[in-house]
Design an enzyme around this catalytic site. Sequence first.
Site, PDB file in Angstrom:
ATOM      1  N   VAL A   1      -7.324   7.482 -21.156  1.00  8.77           N
ATOM      2  CA  VAL A   1      -6.955   6.169 -21.309  1.00  8.77           C
ATOM      3  C   VAL A   1      -8.122   5.070 -21.157  1.00  8.77           C
ATOM      4  O   VAL A   1      -8.684   5.563 -19.929  1.00  8.77           O
ATOM      5  CB  VAL A   1      -5.683   5.657 -20.309  1.00  8.77           C
ATOM      6  CG1 VAL A   1      -5.197   4.269 -20.638  1.00  8.77           C
ATOM      7  CG2 VAL A   1      -4.404   6.742 -20.707  1.00  8.77           C
TER       8      VAL A   1
ATOM      9  N   ASP B   1       0.904  -1.212  -0.090  1.00  9.16           N
ATOM     10  CA  ASP B   1      -0.004  -0.027  -0.196  1.00  9.16           C
ATOM     11  C   ASP B   1       0.908   1.321   0.058  1.00  9.16           C
ATOM     12  O   ASP B   1       1.531   1.571   0.962  1.00  9.16           O
ATOM     13  CB  ASP B   1      -0.940   0.137   1.360  1.00  9.16           C
ATOM     14  CG  ASP B   1      -1.863   1.357   1.132  1.00  9.16           C
ATOM     15  OD1 ASP B   1      -1.918   2.142   0.588  1.00  9.16           O
ATOM     16  OD2 ASP B   1      -2.600   1.220   2.111  1.00  9.16           O
ATOM     17  N   VAL B   2       0.811   1.920  -1.102  1.00  8.48           N
ATOM     18  CA  VAL B   2       1.717   3.255  -1.243  1.00  8.48           C
ATOM     19  C   VAL B   2       1.577   4.292  -0.317  1.00  8.48           C
ATOM     20  O   VAL B   2       2.302   5.300  -0.185  1.00  8.48           O
ATOM     21  CB  VAL B   2       2.088   3.511  -2.659  1.00  8.48           C
ATOM     22  CG1 VAL B   2       2.592   2.362  -3.587  1.00  8.48           C
ATOM     23  CG2 VAL B   2       0.791   4.297  -3.133  1.00  8.48           C
TER      24      VAL B   2
ATOM     25  N   ASN C   1       3.587   4.308 -10.565  1.00  5.92           N
ATOM     26  CA  ASN C   1       2.089   4.329 -11.434  1.00  5.92           C
ATOM     27  C   ASN C   1       0.952   4.489 -10.759  1.00  5.92           C
ATOM     28  O   ASN C   1      -0.046   4.814 -11.035  1.00  5.92           O
ATOM     29  CB  ASN C   1       2.066   3.210 -12.414  1.00  5.92           C
ATOM     30  CG  ASN C   1       0.602   2.946 -12.748  1.00  5.92           C
ATOM     31  OD1 ASN C   1       0.286   3.687 -13.740  1.00  5.92           O
ATOM     32  ND2 ASN C   1       0.088   1.892 -12.310  1.00  5.92           N
TER      33      ASN C   1
ATOM     34  N   LYS D   1      -1.823  15.736  -9.543  1.00  8.68           N
ATOM     35  CA  LYS D   1      -1.182  15.699 -10.622  1.00  8.68           C
ATOM     36  C   LYS D   1      -0.233  16.637 -10.891  1.00  8.68           C
ATOM     37  O   LYS D   1       0.984  16.474 -11.454  1.00  8.68           O
ATOM     38  CB  LYS D   1      -1.748  15.153 -11.623  1.00  8.68           C
ATOM     39  CG  LYS D   1      -2.632  13.824 -11.631  1.00  8.68           C
ATOM     40  CD  LYS D   1      -1.482  12.855 -11.385  1.00  8.68           C
ATOM     41  CE  LYS D   1      -2.277  11.453 -11.266  1.00  8.68           C
ATOM     42  NZ  LYS D   1      -1.320  10.398 -11.035  1.00  8.68           N
TER      43      LYS D   1
ATOM     44  N   TYR E   1      -8.090  16.029  -8.049  1.00  6.62           N
ATOM     45  CA  TYR E   1      -7.021  15.109  -8.645  1.00  6.62           C
ATOM     46  C   TYR E   1      -6.048  16.193  -9.459  1.00  6.62           C
ATOM     47  O   TYR E   1      -5.013  15.662  -9.396  1.00  6.62           O
ATOM     48  CB  TYR E   1      -7.929  14.457  -9.789  1.00  6.62           C
ATOM     49  CG  TYR E   1      -7.122  13.644 -10.771  1.00  6.62           C
ATOM     50  CD1 TYR E   1      -6.676  12.350 -10.324  1.00  6.62           C
ATOM     51  CD2 TYR E   1      -7.129  13.727 -11.913  1.00  6.62           C
ATOM     52  CE1 TYR E   1      -6.120  11.417 -11.007  1.00  6.62           C
ATOM     53  CE2 TYR E   1      -6.429  12.875 -12.843  1.00  6.62           C
ATOM     54  CZ  TYR E   1      -5.789  11.980 -12.204  1.00  6.62           C
ATOM     55  OH  TYR E   1      -5.026  10.843 -13.252  1.00  6.62           O
TER      56      TYR E   1
END
Length: 230
Positions: A180, A54-55, A82, A151, A147
């Site tokens: 994507v 879990d990052v 990622n 980023k 979000y």
Amino acid sequence: MDLSGKVAIVTGASKGIGLATVQALLARGAAVAGWARSAPDDFTHDRFQFFECDVQDEHSITEAFTNTMRELGPEIHVLVNNAGLGIMGDVDGFRTEDWKTMFDTNVLGTFLCTRAVLPQMKQQHAGHIVNVASLAGTAGSAGMSGYCATKFAVRGFSDSLFKEVRPDGIRVTCVMPGSVETNFNGKEPGLTPDPHKMQPEDIAAAIVHAIEAPDTTMISEIQLRPANVK
């Protein structure tokens, strides 16, 4: 960098861009450690090892890194940050918990994973860190403030990091995809490819392209957009 025999770590490796990147790196001869909260479905390879991670959790990253070096060797040549998520909504109705979850995953996670690998990469005087941001890190959008903020942060971190570690022989690339076809924001990919969206394999190919650039070249940023617009 010639990827044959090299060791790569990919976070968020269970699906989407992460899994496509794992497969692309394996195809180029690398051994790959996939870090994610859950293992990819029905995927095995003799040079792929999954490590639960879990990052958002510093201890979890330390454990995954220790296990990776034990299983795949002490040298770490590539890190692909990622892992990420997007939660949409207007600011005045946005939950504090959702805001923190996005920043802890997208920004803190990128920092913690990077910090974990840097001492070894500096010792090697070689390595490549790829941070997957988004075109949302280049321009704001209504209903996406949280979000976009994460980023923008990843892009700023990447720009500062490449200048910091360049003298150590470490390259840094920030990859910024547009639309994507993935499970992003909880949506399931379509049964047939959407012609107005890129595929995870397209982003993985760009990541590999940056990593395999000649030793004299560092691709610091890549922006990708669908070729076919609606």
